[in-house]
Write a protein that holds these residues in place. Structure first.
Motif, PDB file in Angstrom:
ATOM      1  N   TYR A 128      17.068  14.519 -12.970  1.00  0.00           N
ATOM      2  CA  TYR A 128      16.863  13.508 -11.933  1.00  0.00           C
ATOM      3  C   TYR A 128      15.386  13.492 -11.586  1.00  0.00           C
ATOM      4  CZ  TYR A 128      21.834  13.792 -11.991  1.00  0.00           C
ATOM      5  OH  TYR A 128      23.132  13.764 -12.439  1.00  0.00           O
ATOM      6  N   HIS A 129      14.882  12.309 -11.240  1.00  0.00           N
ATOM      7  CA  HIS A 129      13.444  12.146 -11.021  1.00  0.00           C
ATOM      8  C   HIS A 129      13.227  11.532  -9.642  1.00  0.00           C
ATOM      9  CE1 HIS A 129       9.396  10.358 -12.695  1.00  0.00           C
ATOM     10  NE2 HIS A 129       9.262  10.934 -11.527  1.00  0.00           N
ATOM     11  N   PHE A 130      12.648  12.308  -8.721  1.00  0.00           N
ATOM     12  CA  PHE A 130      12.306  11.769  -7.404  1.00  0.00           C
ATOM     13  C   PHE A 130      10.907  11.176  -7.492  1.00  0.00           C
ATOM     14  CE2 PHE A 130      15.104  14.967  -4.790  1.00  0.00           C
ATOM     15  CZ  PHE A 130      16.237  14.435  -5.386  1.00  0.00           C
ATOM     16  N   HIS A 131      10.840   9.844  -7.386  1.00  0.00           N
ATOM     17  CA  HIS A 131       9.567   9.146  -7.554  1.00  0.00           C
ATOM     18  C   HIS A 131       9.089   8.508  -6.256  1.00  0.00           C
ATOM     19  CE1 HIS A 131       6.366   6.898  -9.412  1.00  0.00           C
ATOM     20  NE2 HIS A 131       6.943   5.731  -9.160  1.00  0.00           N
ATOM     21  N   LYS A 132      10.028   8.070  -5.421  1.00  0.00           N
ATOM     22  CA  LYS A 132       9.649   7.384  -4.175  1.00  0.00           C
ATOM     23  C   LYS A 132      10.160   8.160  -2.969  1.00  0.00           C
ATOM     24  CE  LYS A 132       8.796   2.753  -5.633  1.00  0.00           C
ATOM     25  NZ  LYS A 132       9.487   2.450  -6.923  1.00  0.00           N
ATOM     26  N   PRO A 133       9.405   8.114  -1.866  1.00  0.00           N
ATOM     27  CA  PRO A 133       9.923   8.746  -0.644  1.00  0.00           C
ATOM     28  C   PRO A 133      11.323   8.203  -0.346  1.00  0.00           C
ATOM     29  CG  PRO A 133       7.650   8.037  -0.320  1.00  0.00           C
ATOM     30  CD  PRO A 133       8.061   7.522  -1.671  1.00  0.00           C
ATOM     31  N   GLY A 134      12.227   9.075  -0.015  1.00  0.00           N
ATOM     32  CA  GLY A 134      13.618   8.667   0.204  1.00  0.00           C
ATOM     33  C   GLY A 134      14.529   9.072  -0.949  1.00  0.00           C
ATOM     34  N   THR A 146      25.679  20.151  -9.709  1.00  0.00           N
ATOM     35  CA  THR A 146      25.234  21.348 -10.440  1.00  0.00           C
ATOM     36  C   THR A 146      26.273  22.460 -10.355  1.00  0.00           C
ATOM     37  OG1 THR A 146      22.965  20.786  -9.841  1.00  0.00           O
ATOM     38  CG2 THR A 146      23.352  23.022 -10.635  1.00  0.00           C
ATOM     39  N   PHE A 147      26.778  22.700  -9.136  1.00  0.00           N
ATOM     40  CA  PHE A 147      27.732  23.806  -8.969  1.00  0.00           C
ATOM     41  C   PHE A 147      29.141  23.406  -9.393  1.00  0.00           C
ATOM     42  CE2 PHE A 147      24.210  24.990  -6.129  1.00  0.00           C
ATOM     43  CZ  PHE A 147      23.917  26.222  -6.691  1.00  0.00           C
ATOM     44  N   MET A 148      29.368  22.108  -9.560  1.00  0.00           N
ATOM     45  CA  MET A 148      30.644  21.648 -10.116  1.00  0.00           C
ATOM     46  C   MET A 148      30.669  21.903 -11.622  1.00  0.00           C
ATOM     47  SD  MET A 148      31.675  18.872 -12.147  1.00  0.00           S
ATOM     48  CE  MET A 148      30.452  17.617 -11.891  1.00  0.00           C
ATOM     49  N   CYS A 149      29.572  21.605 -12.330  1.00  0.00           N
ATOM     50  CA  CYS A 149      29.602  21.651 -13.800  1.00  0.00           C
ATOM     51  C   CYS A 149      29.025  22.942 -14.382  1.00  0.00           C
ATOM     52  CB  CYS A 149      28.917  20.426 -14.391  1.00  0.00           C
ATOM     53  SG  CYS A 149      27.158  20.315 -14.039  1.00  0.00           S
ATOM     54  N   ASN A 150      28.472  23.843 -13.538  1.00  0.00           N
ATOM     55  CA  ASN A 150      27.919  25.111 -14.022  1.00  0.00           C
ATOM     56  C   ASN A 150      26.854  24.919 -15.109  1.00  0.00           C
ATOM     57  OD1 ASN A 150      29.369  26.636 -12.269  1.00  0.00           O
ATOM     58  ND2 ASN A 150      30.745  27.547 -13.786  1.00  0.00           N
ATOM     59  N   LYS A 151      25.902  24.063 -14.827  1.00  0.00           N
ATOM     60  CA  LYS A 151      24.813  23.821 -15.778  1.00  0.00           C
ATOM     61  C   LYS A 151      23.474  23.937 -15.050  1.00  0.00           C
ATOM     62  CE  LYS A 151      27.197  20.261 -18.536  1.00  0.00           C
ATOM     63  NZ  LYS A 151      27.295  20.985 -19.796  1.00  0.00           N
ATOM     64  N   PRO A 152      22.413  24.210 -15.813  1.00  0.00           N
ATOM     65  CA  PRO A 152      21.094  24.015 -15.227  1.00  0.00           C
ATOM     66  C   PRO A 152      20.847  22.512 -15.071  1.00  0.00           C
ATOM     67  CG  PRO A 152      20.874  24.587 -17.564  1.00  0.00           C
ATOM     68  CD  PRO A 152      22.347  24.646 -17.226  1.00  0.00           C
ATOM     69  N   VAL A 153      20.310  22.122 -13.934  1.00  0.00           N
ATOM     70  CA  VAL A 153      20.028  20.717 -13.657  1.00  0.00           C
ATOM     71  C   VAL A 153      18.595  20.606 -13.136  1.00  0.00           C
ATOM     72  CG1 VAL A 153      20.627  18.752 -12.159  1.00  0.00           C
ATOM     73  CG2 VAL A 153      22.453  20.133 -13.187  1.00  0.00           C
ATOM     74  N   ALA A 154      17.847  19.643 -13.685  1.00  0.00           N
ATOM     75  CA  ALA A 154      16.435  19.497 -13.315  1.00  0.00           C
ATOM     76  C   ALA A 154      16.251  18.386 -12.296  1.00  0.00           C
ATOM     77  CB  ALA A 154      15.609  19.189 -14.567  1.00  0.00           C
ATOM     78  N   ILE A 155      15.453  18.690 -11.266  1.00  0.00           N
ATOM     79  CA  ILE A 155      15.065  17.671 -10.286  1.00  0.00           C
ATOM     80  C   ILE A 155      13.544  17.601 -10.336  1.00  0.00           C
ATOM     81  CG2 ILE A 155      15.156  16.933  -7.871  1.00  0.00           C
ATOM     82  CD1 ILE A 155      17.494  19.485  -8.103  1.00  0.00           C
ATOM     83  N   LEU A 156      13.032  16.554 -10.991  1.00  0.00           N
ATOM     84  CA  LEU A 156      11.585  16.387 -11.121  1.00  0.00           C
ATOM     85  C   LEU A 156      11.064  15.655  -9.896  1.00  0.00           C
ATOM     86  CD1 LEU A 156      11.536  15.154 -14.842  1.00  0.00           C
ATOM     87  CD2 LEU A 156      10.963  17.460 -14.019  1.00  0.00           C
ATOM     88  N   THR A 157      10.002  16.185  -9.295  1.00  0.00           N
ATOM     89  CA  THR A 157       9.433  15.545  -8.104  1.00  0.00           C
ATOM     90  C   THR A 157       7.951  15.289  -8.372  1.00  0.00           C
ATOM     91  OG1 THR A 157       8.933  17.706  -7.113  1.00  0.00           O
ATOM     92  CG2 THR A 157      11.068  16.747  -6.583  1.00  0.00           C
ATOM     93  N   ASP A 158       7.558  14.023  -8.378  1.00  0.00           N
ATOM     94  CA  ASP A 158       6.182  13.715  -8.791  1.00  0.00           C
ATOM     95  C   ASP A 158       5.255  13.477  -7.590  1.00  0.00           C
ATOM     96  OD1 ASP A 158       6.530  11.080  -7.925  1.00  0.00           O
ATOM     97  OD2 ASP A 158       7.025  10.328  -9.932  1.00  0.00           O
ATOM     98  N   ALA A 159       3.999  13.185  -7.883  1.00  0.00           N
ATOM     99  CA  ALA A 159       2.984  13.056  -6.823  1.00  0.00           C
ATOM    100  C   ALA A 159       3.249  11.845  -5.927  1.00  0.00           C
ATOM    101  CB  ALA A 159       1.595  12.962  -7.447  1.00  0.00           C
ATOM    102  N   THR A 160       3.799  10.776  -6.503  1.00  0.00           N
ATOM    103  CA  THR A 160       4.097   9.598  -5.689  1.00  0.00           C
ATOM    104  C   THR A 160       5.168   9.935  -4.660  1.00  0.00           C
ATOM    105  OG1 THR A 160       3.601   8.260  -7.628  1.00  0.00           O
ATOM    106  CG2 THR A 160       4.686   7.136  -5.825  1.00  0.00           C
ATOM    107  N   PHE A 161       6.159  10.700  -5.091  1.00  0.00           N
ATOM    108  CA  PHE A 161       7.214  11.155  -4.157  1.00  0.00           C
ATOM    109  C   PHE A 161       6.611  11.989  -3.019  1.00  0.00           C
ATOM    110  CE2 PHE A 161      10.125  14.684  -3.021  1.00  0.00           C
ATOM    111  CZ  PHE A 161      11.096  13.957  -2.358  1.00  0.00           C
TER     112      PHE A 161
END
Lengths: 165, 187
Positions: A128-134, A146-161
């Protein structure tokens, strides 16, 4: 409540009690908020693969873990993600600063940014990619997923966010 | 004494504790000698036995023994300051130091040359560090468990391997069996 505090509140609401961090300027506020949260054991790591080992142990001990790190860490942790977190089917939310995106002042960061999503995609890691505030409003659902499927999950947060540097 | 002889020697002590065992031959040897639901076998990810063990020790109350090797600790040196600065008195790091990368054909490690892992652990801030000879491992381990103090043990032994079958158990089965046992012992 700041974005960093909201993120940590979502961690707490989802039962996360063990958080390891490798610092990034962009994530400084979240790391501070983790450190201040009494229900979370904050354990800084020297390297992200070490942190994933700590998280694996905490998970097996009954605590929900999370890791906070830079996207450069994806280059460091491929083997650990594959042979530990994924092979043993363990959940791991990874809150990642997506350095090298728009507004990035350091050219070298772009070199890893161009590989970040490709690597995560190659590893079949939900991303998942957080790009905008909100965008952080989705975090609660992402943590539950994540805790439902037992997997590593990535949350990318960029400078615009994060509102720039 | 070689590593497999140490594991055979300490197996009756390990059985009563939670054990995280290093990748390759150490896990295969422990699995062959005394498979227990309280053993977590690493099938991959060299270097992280101590990290997994510390995370486990911090997350619950029962004693955790991470069985590690000198080569694996060298791979993940950053673990020692993390251990030193996050004291878990239910954690024991047992480094079986045979001065070689046993699982890959006994290539020498720097721990078998000039580098002292016990001295490094102390320099990193680990407060209780005991270097012992292979034959003393059982007694030292027993004392460390009884002390309820976080302890790093460096057991110096000879290099050498025995023939052991690979572990064919599914990793999710290993993990689930282990977690069930961790929960049972904490109930």
């Amino acid at each position: 409540m700041s974005v960093s505090e909201k993120i940590v509140a979502d961690f707490v609401a989802n039962g996360i009690e063990f958080v390891t961090t490798v610092p990034c300027k962009q994530l400084g506020g979240v790391i501070d908020a983790v450190e201040k949260e009494p229900s979370i054991y904050h354990i800084p790591s020297n390297k992200e693969d070490e942190g994933m080992g700590l998280c694996a142990g905490a998970f097996m001990g009954g605590k929900r873990p999370a890791i906070i790190m830079q996207n450069t860490a994806i280059g460091v942790t491929v083997n650990t993600l594959v042979t530990l977190t994924q092979f043993y089917r363990m959940p791991l939310p990874m809150l990642i600063s997506y350095r090298g995106e728009l507004k990035e002042p350091v050219a070298c960061q772009v070199e890893m940014a161009v590989h970040t999503k490709a690597l995560l995609n190659q590893l079949n890691i939900p991303t998942y990619h957080f790009h905008k505030p909100g965008d952080e409003e989705e975090l609660d659902a992402i943590l539950k997923y994540t805790f439902m499927c037992n997997k590593p999950v990535a949350i990318l947060t960029d400078a615009t966010f994060w509102g720039g540097y | 004494m070689i590593r497999s002889e140490i594991i055979r020697d300490i197996a009756p002590i390990l059985r009563d504790q939670l054990v995280v065992c290093n990748i390759g031959l150490p896990s295969q040897e422990l699995h062959m000698i005394d498979d227990q639901p309280s053993n977590f076998y690493m099938l991959g990810t060299m270097g992280l036995s101590s990290s997994i063990g510390l995370g486990l020790a911090l997350a619950q109350d029962k004693t955790v023994i991470s069985i590690d090797g000198d080569g694996s600790v060298l791979t993940n040196f950053g673990t020692l300051p993390t251990i030193a600065n996050n004291v878990a008195d239910n954690f024991i790091l047992l480094i079986i130091d045979n001065g070689s990368y046993g699982s890959t054909g006994d290539q020498p490690t720097y721990a078998g040359r000039k580098t002292s892992l016990a001295a490094v652990a102390k320099a990193c801030g680990c407060e209780t560090v005991i270097e012992c000879q292979a034959e003393e491992t059982g007694a030292v381990l027993k004392a460390a468990i009884d002390s309820q103090k976080m302890t790093v043990i460096v057991s110096k032994c000879e290099s050498g391997n025995i023939k052991v079958p690979v572990i064919t158990k599914d990793p999710v089965v290993i993990r689930d069996r282990f977690m069930t046992e961790v929960a049972r012992r904490n109930a």
